[in-house]
Design a protein around this motif. Structure first.
Motif, short mmCIF file in Angstrom:
data_model
loop_
_atom_site.label_atom_id
_atom_site.label_comp_id
_atom_site.label_asym_id
_atom_site.label_seq_id
_atom_site.Cartn_x
_atom_site.Cartn_y
_atom_site.Cartn_z
N MET A 1 0.85 -1.18 0.00
CA MET A 1 0.00 0.00 0.00
C MET A 1 0.90 1.24 0.00
N SER A 2 0.55 2.20 -0.83
CA SER A 2 1.34 3.43 -0.92
C SER A 2 1.07 4.32 0.29
N GLU A 3 1.97 5.28 0.49
CA GLU A 3 1.80 6.23 1.59
C GLU A 3 0.51 7.03 1.41
N THR A 4 0.21 7.42 0.18
CA THR A 4 -1.02 8.17 -0.10
C THR A 4 -2.25 7.35 0.28
N GLU A 5 -2.25 6.07 -0.05
CA GLU A 5 -3.38 5.20 0.29
C GLU A 5 -3.50 5.02 1.81
N THR A 6 -2.37 4.88 2.48
CA THR A 6 -2.38 4.75 3.94
C THR A 6 -2.97 6.00 4.58
N ILE A 7 -2.53 7.16 4.12
CA ILE A 7 -3.05 8.43 4.65
C ILE A 7 -4.55 8.52 4.41
N ALA A 8 -4.99 8.19 3.20
CA ALA A 8 -6.41 8.27 2.86
C ALA A 8 -7.25 7.34 3.75
N ARG A 9 -6.81 6.11 3.92
CA ARG A 9 -7.57 5.16 4.76
C ARG A 9 -7.59 5.60 6.21
N ASN A 10 -6.45 6.03 6.70
CA ASN A 10 -6.39 6.45 8.10
C ASN A 10 -7.21 7.72 8.32
N LEU A 11 -7.24 8.62 7.33
CA LEU A 11 -8.04 9.83 7.46
C LEU A 11 -9.52 9.48 7.49
N SER A 12 -9.93 8.53 6.70
CA SER A 12 -11.33 8.07 6.74
C SER A 12 -11.67 7.56 8.14
N GLY A 13 -10.74 6.81 8.71
CA GLY A 13 -10.94 6.29 10.07
C GLY A 13 -11.01 7.39 11.11
N GLU A 14 -10.16 8.39 10.98
CA GLU A 14 -10.18 9.51 11.94
C GLU A 14 -11.48 10.30 11.82
N LEU A 15 -11.96 10.49 10.60
CA LEU A 15 -13.24 11.18 10.42
C LEU A 15 -14.35 10.41 11.14
N ALA A 16 -14.37 9.11 10.95
CA ALA A 16 -15.39 8.28 11.59
C ALA A 16 -15.26 8.34 13.11
N ARG A 17 -14.04 8.26 13.60
CA ARG A 17 -13.80 8.29 15.05
C ARG A 17 -14.28 9.58 15.67
N HIS A 18 -14.17 10.68 14.93
CA HIS A 18 -14.62 11.99 15.41
C HIS A 18 -16.06 12.30 14.98
N ARG A 19 -16.70 11.32 14.36
CA ARG A 19 -18.09 11.46 13.89
C ARG A 19 -18.26 12.66 12.96
N LYS A 20 -17.34 12.76 12.03
CA LYS A 20 -17.39 13.79 10.99
C LYS A 20 -17.63 13.11 9.66
N THR A 21 -18.39 13.75 8.82
CA THR A 21 -18.72 13.17 7.52
C THR A 21 -17.81 13.71 6.42
N GLN A 22 -17.83 13.02 5.29
CA GLN A 22 -17.11 13.51 4.12
C GLN A 22 -17.69 14.86 3.69
N ALA A 23 -18.99 15.00 3.84
CA ALA A 23 -19.65 16.27 3.48
C ALA A 23 -19.11 17.41 4.35
N ALA A 24 -18.93 17.16 5.64
CA ALA A 24 -18.39 18.19 6.54
C ALA A 24 -16.96 18.54 6.16
#
Length: 81
Positions: A1-24
């Motif tokens: 997995m590339s660094e960009t993909e790792t960042i993207a996946r982890n950012l999705s997880g952080e958004l979920a953990r903070h209960r923030k949406t992609q729309a926000a």
């Protein structure tokens, strides 16, 4: 997995953990939801300014966010009894 993909996946997880949406996130960054969705899917990347705004939205510093985003997901091992 590339660094960009790792960042993207982890950012999705952080958004979920903070209960923030992609729309926000899209609203915070001034971009379309489609673009945010693509970037969180590993297509393209976020620049430093966008990551700074994201960190502020999540209540942390850019440094704190980057530490979380750069940790490889595969580095987390399942604990078996």
């Amino acid at each position: 997995m590339s660094e960009t993909e790792t960042i993207a996946r982890n950012l999705s997880g952080e958004l979920a953990r903070h209960r923030k949406t992609q729309a926000a996130l899209a609203k915070e960054l001034g971009m379309s939801e489609k673009t945010v969705s693509e970037r969180l899917g590993g297509k393209g990347s976020f620049n430093t300014e966008q990551l700074e705004k994201t960190a502020a939205m999540l209540g942390m510093s850019l440094y704190q966010l980057m530490i979380k985003l750069l940790q490889p997901i595969d580095g987390i091992k399942q604990i078996k009894p």
